[in-house]
Design a protein around this motif. Structure first.
Motif: not given
Lengths: 552, 97
Positions: A15-16, A43, A54, A56, A101, A105-106, A108, A114-115
């Protein structure tokens, strides 16, 4: 704590990578904003007043020290050195750049976060009791079932494009710390008279412009049948939920039209479903359950001489213990609430340095675990009573020892017009000023439990409908006004507050709250909470206190 | 009068259309338009798709945003009222120091 298996890890990493490609296509102009917006929202990325935001996910509010340190790193490296805990156990960053972003996300994903599904018309991050695994009187750890729901609902193909967003909360205690009655689905795990564990299934609760308390659509569902029953509810909603009007599209509207009919339809759908295929297999339940095994508690006596001595010697510590700690199921341990409501500061905000401090304290004193609460605070679930003084000193050193859990200054407030694109009025300055009014610990203790909740618009992210005193910011010809509701509760005695009457200007509203509290103090019976006094006396005398006799 | 405001695509920061129709960071550098002209320039601005995520007109005078959305637009112009150390208000203070 739950650990990702290879499937979880792969899907978050993929997904990232997918979002990295989408951001690149947006920046190059291959995607228009109109095309990109639903992709970024999937996301957790919103565009607010000053910057992107963002959100999370913190599944069921459980964080490890390692995860919290990573959240601190992200706040420092990509944001402005702080984060904001929300009313659904998530954390929001208020200033990330779009171009950063994918890297966020990576980072995370490196700590199994993740978000995904923190926005959009899908099943959102499942929330639960922040005291899970620690609370007295709990029939099971609700995170086991929350994790089952998380896995089932993540990228569920049939439920990725629902009529509207969908929120599920789980508790396994009689005391409701997850606000289950104001969720689309609320689940209460309990034992029936035969001693079997199962869920009371509530559907159709919610806040926003049309608030409802959820209806019980099944009094007892055997726990192993959870997923097939949830699937039946979602199918009925997906089929009949309105898609023509976003304000009528939540499941609460469908349920409110005819709760009995909704119940019948769910039962009918469930009857014909292939339950054995849909329900989680026993071995998978056992695998998940193993992740939530209790930590290695020491065998201690309930009483701690070290704690008693420290309480006797230090008045401030004693007050903090009385207000912020709670009973633990394990003798010799306590649950510690960390208030993110320092007087005069934005509710729910925490600096990167404070996140690191909490992570260190959790590592030393709470089996590496931290919880986020829906009331925008944090919690250390498993602290030895012998260590409480050391924990308090460490928290105090980080500016995190405010002793106000459940008191008038422990206010829920949404970001409001200081940040939010949807808001009509500011929430945080009102929260700060009310907190300052009730800052004196003796005054706050005298008032006792008082839940004040503030939203900057009718979407009700600040849960104002379920505040003992709720405050809704509205725009009146370009001026901020604040409408007061009374008698709400988001706990096991849930109720929707009633609007008192005309709103108050920003300069009037704090005095208005003070008048309500003064009236309560003059009218209460010994030991009676604000909410109970309101329920006993009714709205009229409180309105009189607010508006004077001219209100009639 | 009208001003044209936008959010920059790369980081969401608040922008305004300035004198030569380029984007500027500060409201003080924003150009004020008559309503008819503002609509035309906005249409052109909305075509600059890789520069901005959104753009719209606001009511404004030289002193700042006015009208129904004045508070919201003043908060966008300056930054959060509860964090004077953040947003454009902080950038301005840092420049003065």
């Amino acid at each position: 704590m739950y650990r990702y298996d290879e499937f979880d890890d792969t899907f978050v990493r993929e997904r990232v990578a997918e979002f990295r490609g989408q951001v690149a296509r947006r920046l190059s102009g291959d995607l228009t904003e109109e095309q990109f917006k639903p992709l970024r929202l999937m996301n957790g990325l919103y565009l607010q007043l000053h910057a992107y935001m963002l959100r999370v996910a913190i599944p069921y509010g459980t964080l490890s020290a390692r995860q919290l340190r990573q959240l601190a790193m992200i706040a420092r490296k990509y944001d402005k050195g702080y984060g904001h805990f929300t009313t659904r156990q998530n954390i929001q960053y208020n200033w990330p750049a779009l171009i950063d972003v994918p890297d966020i996300l990576s980072d995370l994903a490196d700590v199994e976060m993740h978000a995904i599904q923190t926005s959009g018309n899908c099943i959102r991050n499942v929330t639960s009791d922040p005291y899970a695994g620690a609370a007295t009187g709990e029939v099971d750890d609700p995170r086991v079932w929350s994790e089952v729901i998380r896995q089932w609902s993540s990228l569920h193909p049939e439920f990725s494009f629902l009529p509207r967003k969908f929120k599920i909360a789980v508790t396994a205690s009689d005391e409701d710390r997850a606000a289950i009655k104001v969720h689309d689905i609320g689940l209460r795990l309990y034992r029936n008279e035969e001693g079997d564990r199962g869920f009371e299934v509530l559907v159709g609760g919610g806040l926003g412009r049309t608030p409802f308390i959820a209806e019980t659509i099944r009094a007892f569902l055997p726990e192993r049948r959870l997923l097939s029953y949830l699937e039946a509810i979602m199918r009925v909603y997906n089929r009949h939920g309105r898609r023509d009007n976003k304000y009528k599209a939540r499941v609460k509207i469908l349920v409110s039209v005819d709760p009995d009919d909704f119940r019948r339809q769910v039962e009918k759908e469930w009857e014909k479903s292939d339950k054995d295929r849909l329900d989680a297999p026993l071995e998978e339940l056992l695998r998940i359950r193993r992740h939530f095994a209790p930590p290695n508690f020491e065998m201690l006596t309930q009483d701690s001489a070290a704690l008693n001595d420290a309480r006797r010697d230090n008045e401030e510590f004693n007050r903090w213990i009385s207000v912020n700690s709670r009973a633990h199921r394990q003798p010799g341990y306590a649950i510690v609430n960390i208030s993110l409501k320092p007087i005069g500061k934005p509710p729910g905000d925490i600096s990167a340095d404070q996140m690191d401090a909490v992570a260190d304290i959790a590592g030393r004193f709470s089996f590496d675990e931290i919880r986020a609460t829906h009331e925008q605070n944090l919690c250390l679930p498993h602290v030895k009573k012998d260590d409480l003084f050391a924990v308090w000193r460490a928290l105090d050193g980080a500016g995190l020892a405010t002793a106000n859990i459940g008191l008038a200054s422990d206010i829920i407030a949404c970001p409001g017009l200081d940040y939010c694109d949807l808001a009509n009025a500011r929430s945080i300055p009102i929260a700060e000023r009310i907190a300052e009014r009730f800052a004196d610990p003796r005054k706050a203790a005298d008032v006792g439990e008082l839940k004040i909740k503030i939203s900057g618009c009718i979407n009700a992210c600040g849960h104002h409908h379920v505040g003992h005193i709720g405050i809704l910011g509205v725009d009146k010809k370009g001026e901020e006004f604040y409408q007061i509701t009374l008698g709400g509760s988001g706990a096991e005695d849930a109720s929707i507050g009633a609007i008192t009457g005309r709103g108050f200007s920003s300069s009037e509203v704090v005095d208005a709250v003070d008048r309500l509290v003064d009236f309560y103090k003059d009218s209460r019976k010994p030991g009676e909470r604000f909410l109970d006094a309101y329920r006993r006396l009714g709205a009229e005398p409180f309105k009189e206190a607010l508006y004077g006799e001219t209100s009639h | 009068m009208k001003a044209i405001t936008a959010n920059r695509l790369s980081d969401g920061a608040v922008l305004y259309v300035g004198d030569d129709e380029s984007f500027v960071d500060r409201f003080e550098q924003a150009r004020l338009f008559e309503p008819g002209e503002a609509e035309k320039v906005l249409a052109q601005v909305l075509n600059r798709k890789t520069a901005i995520a959104s753009a719209y007109l606001i009511e404004a005078e030289a002193t700042g945003p006015i009208g129904r959305e004045a508070l919201r637009e003043t908060i966008r112009k300056n930054g959060p009222t509860v964090r004077r150390d953040l947003g454009k208000q902080a950038e301005l203070i840092n420049e003065r120091l």
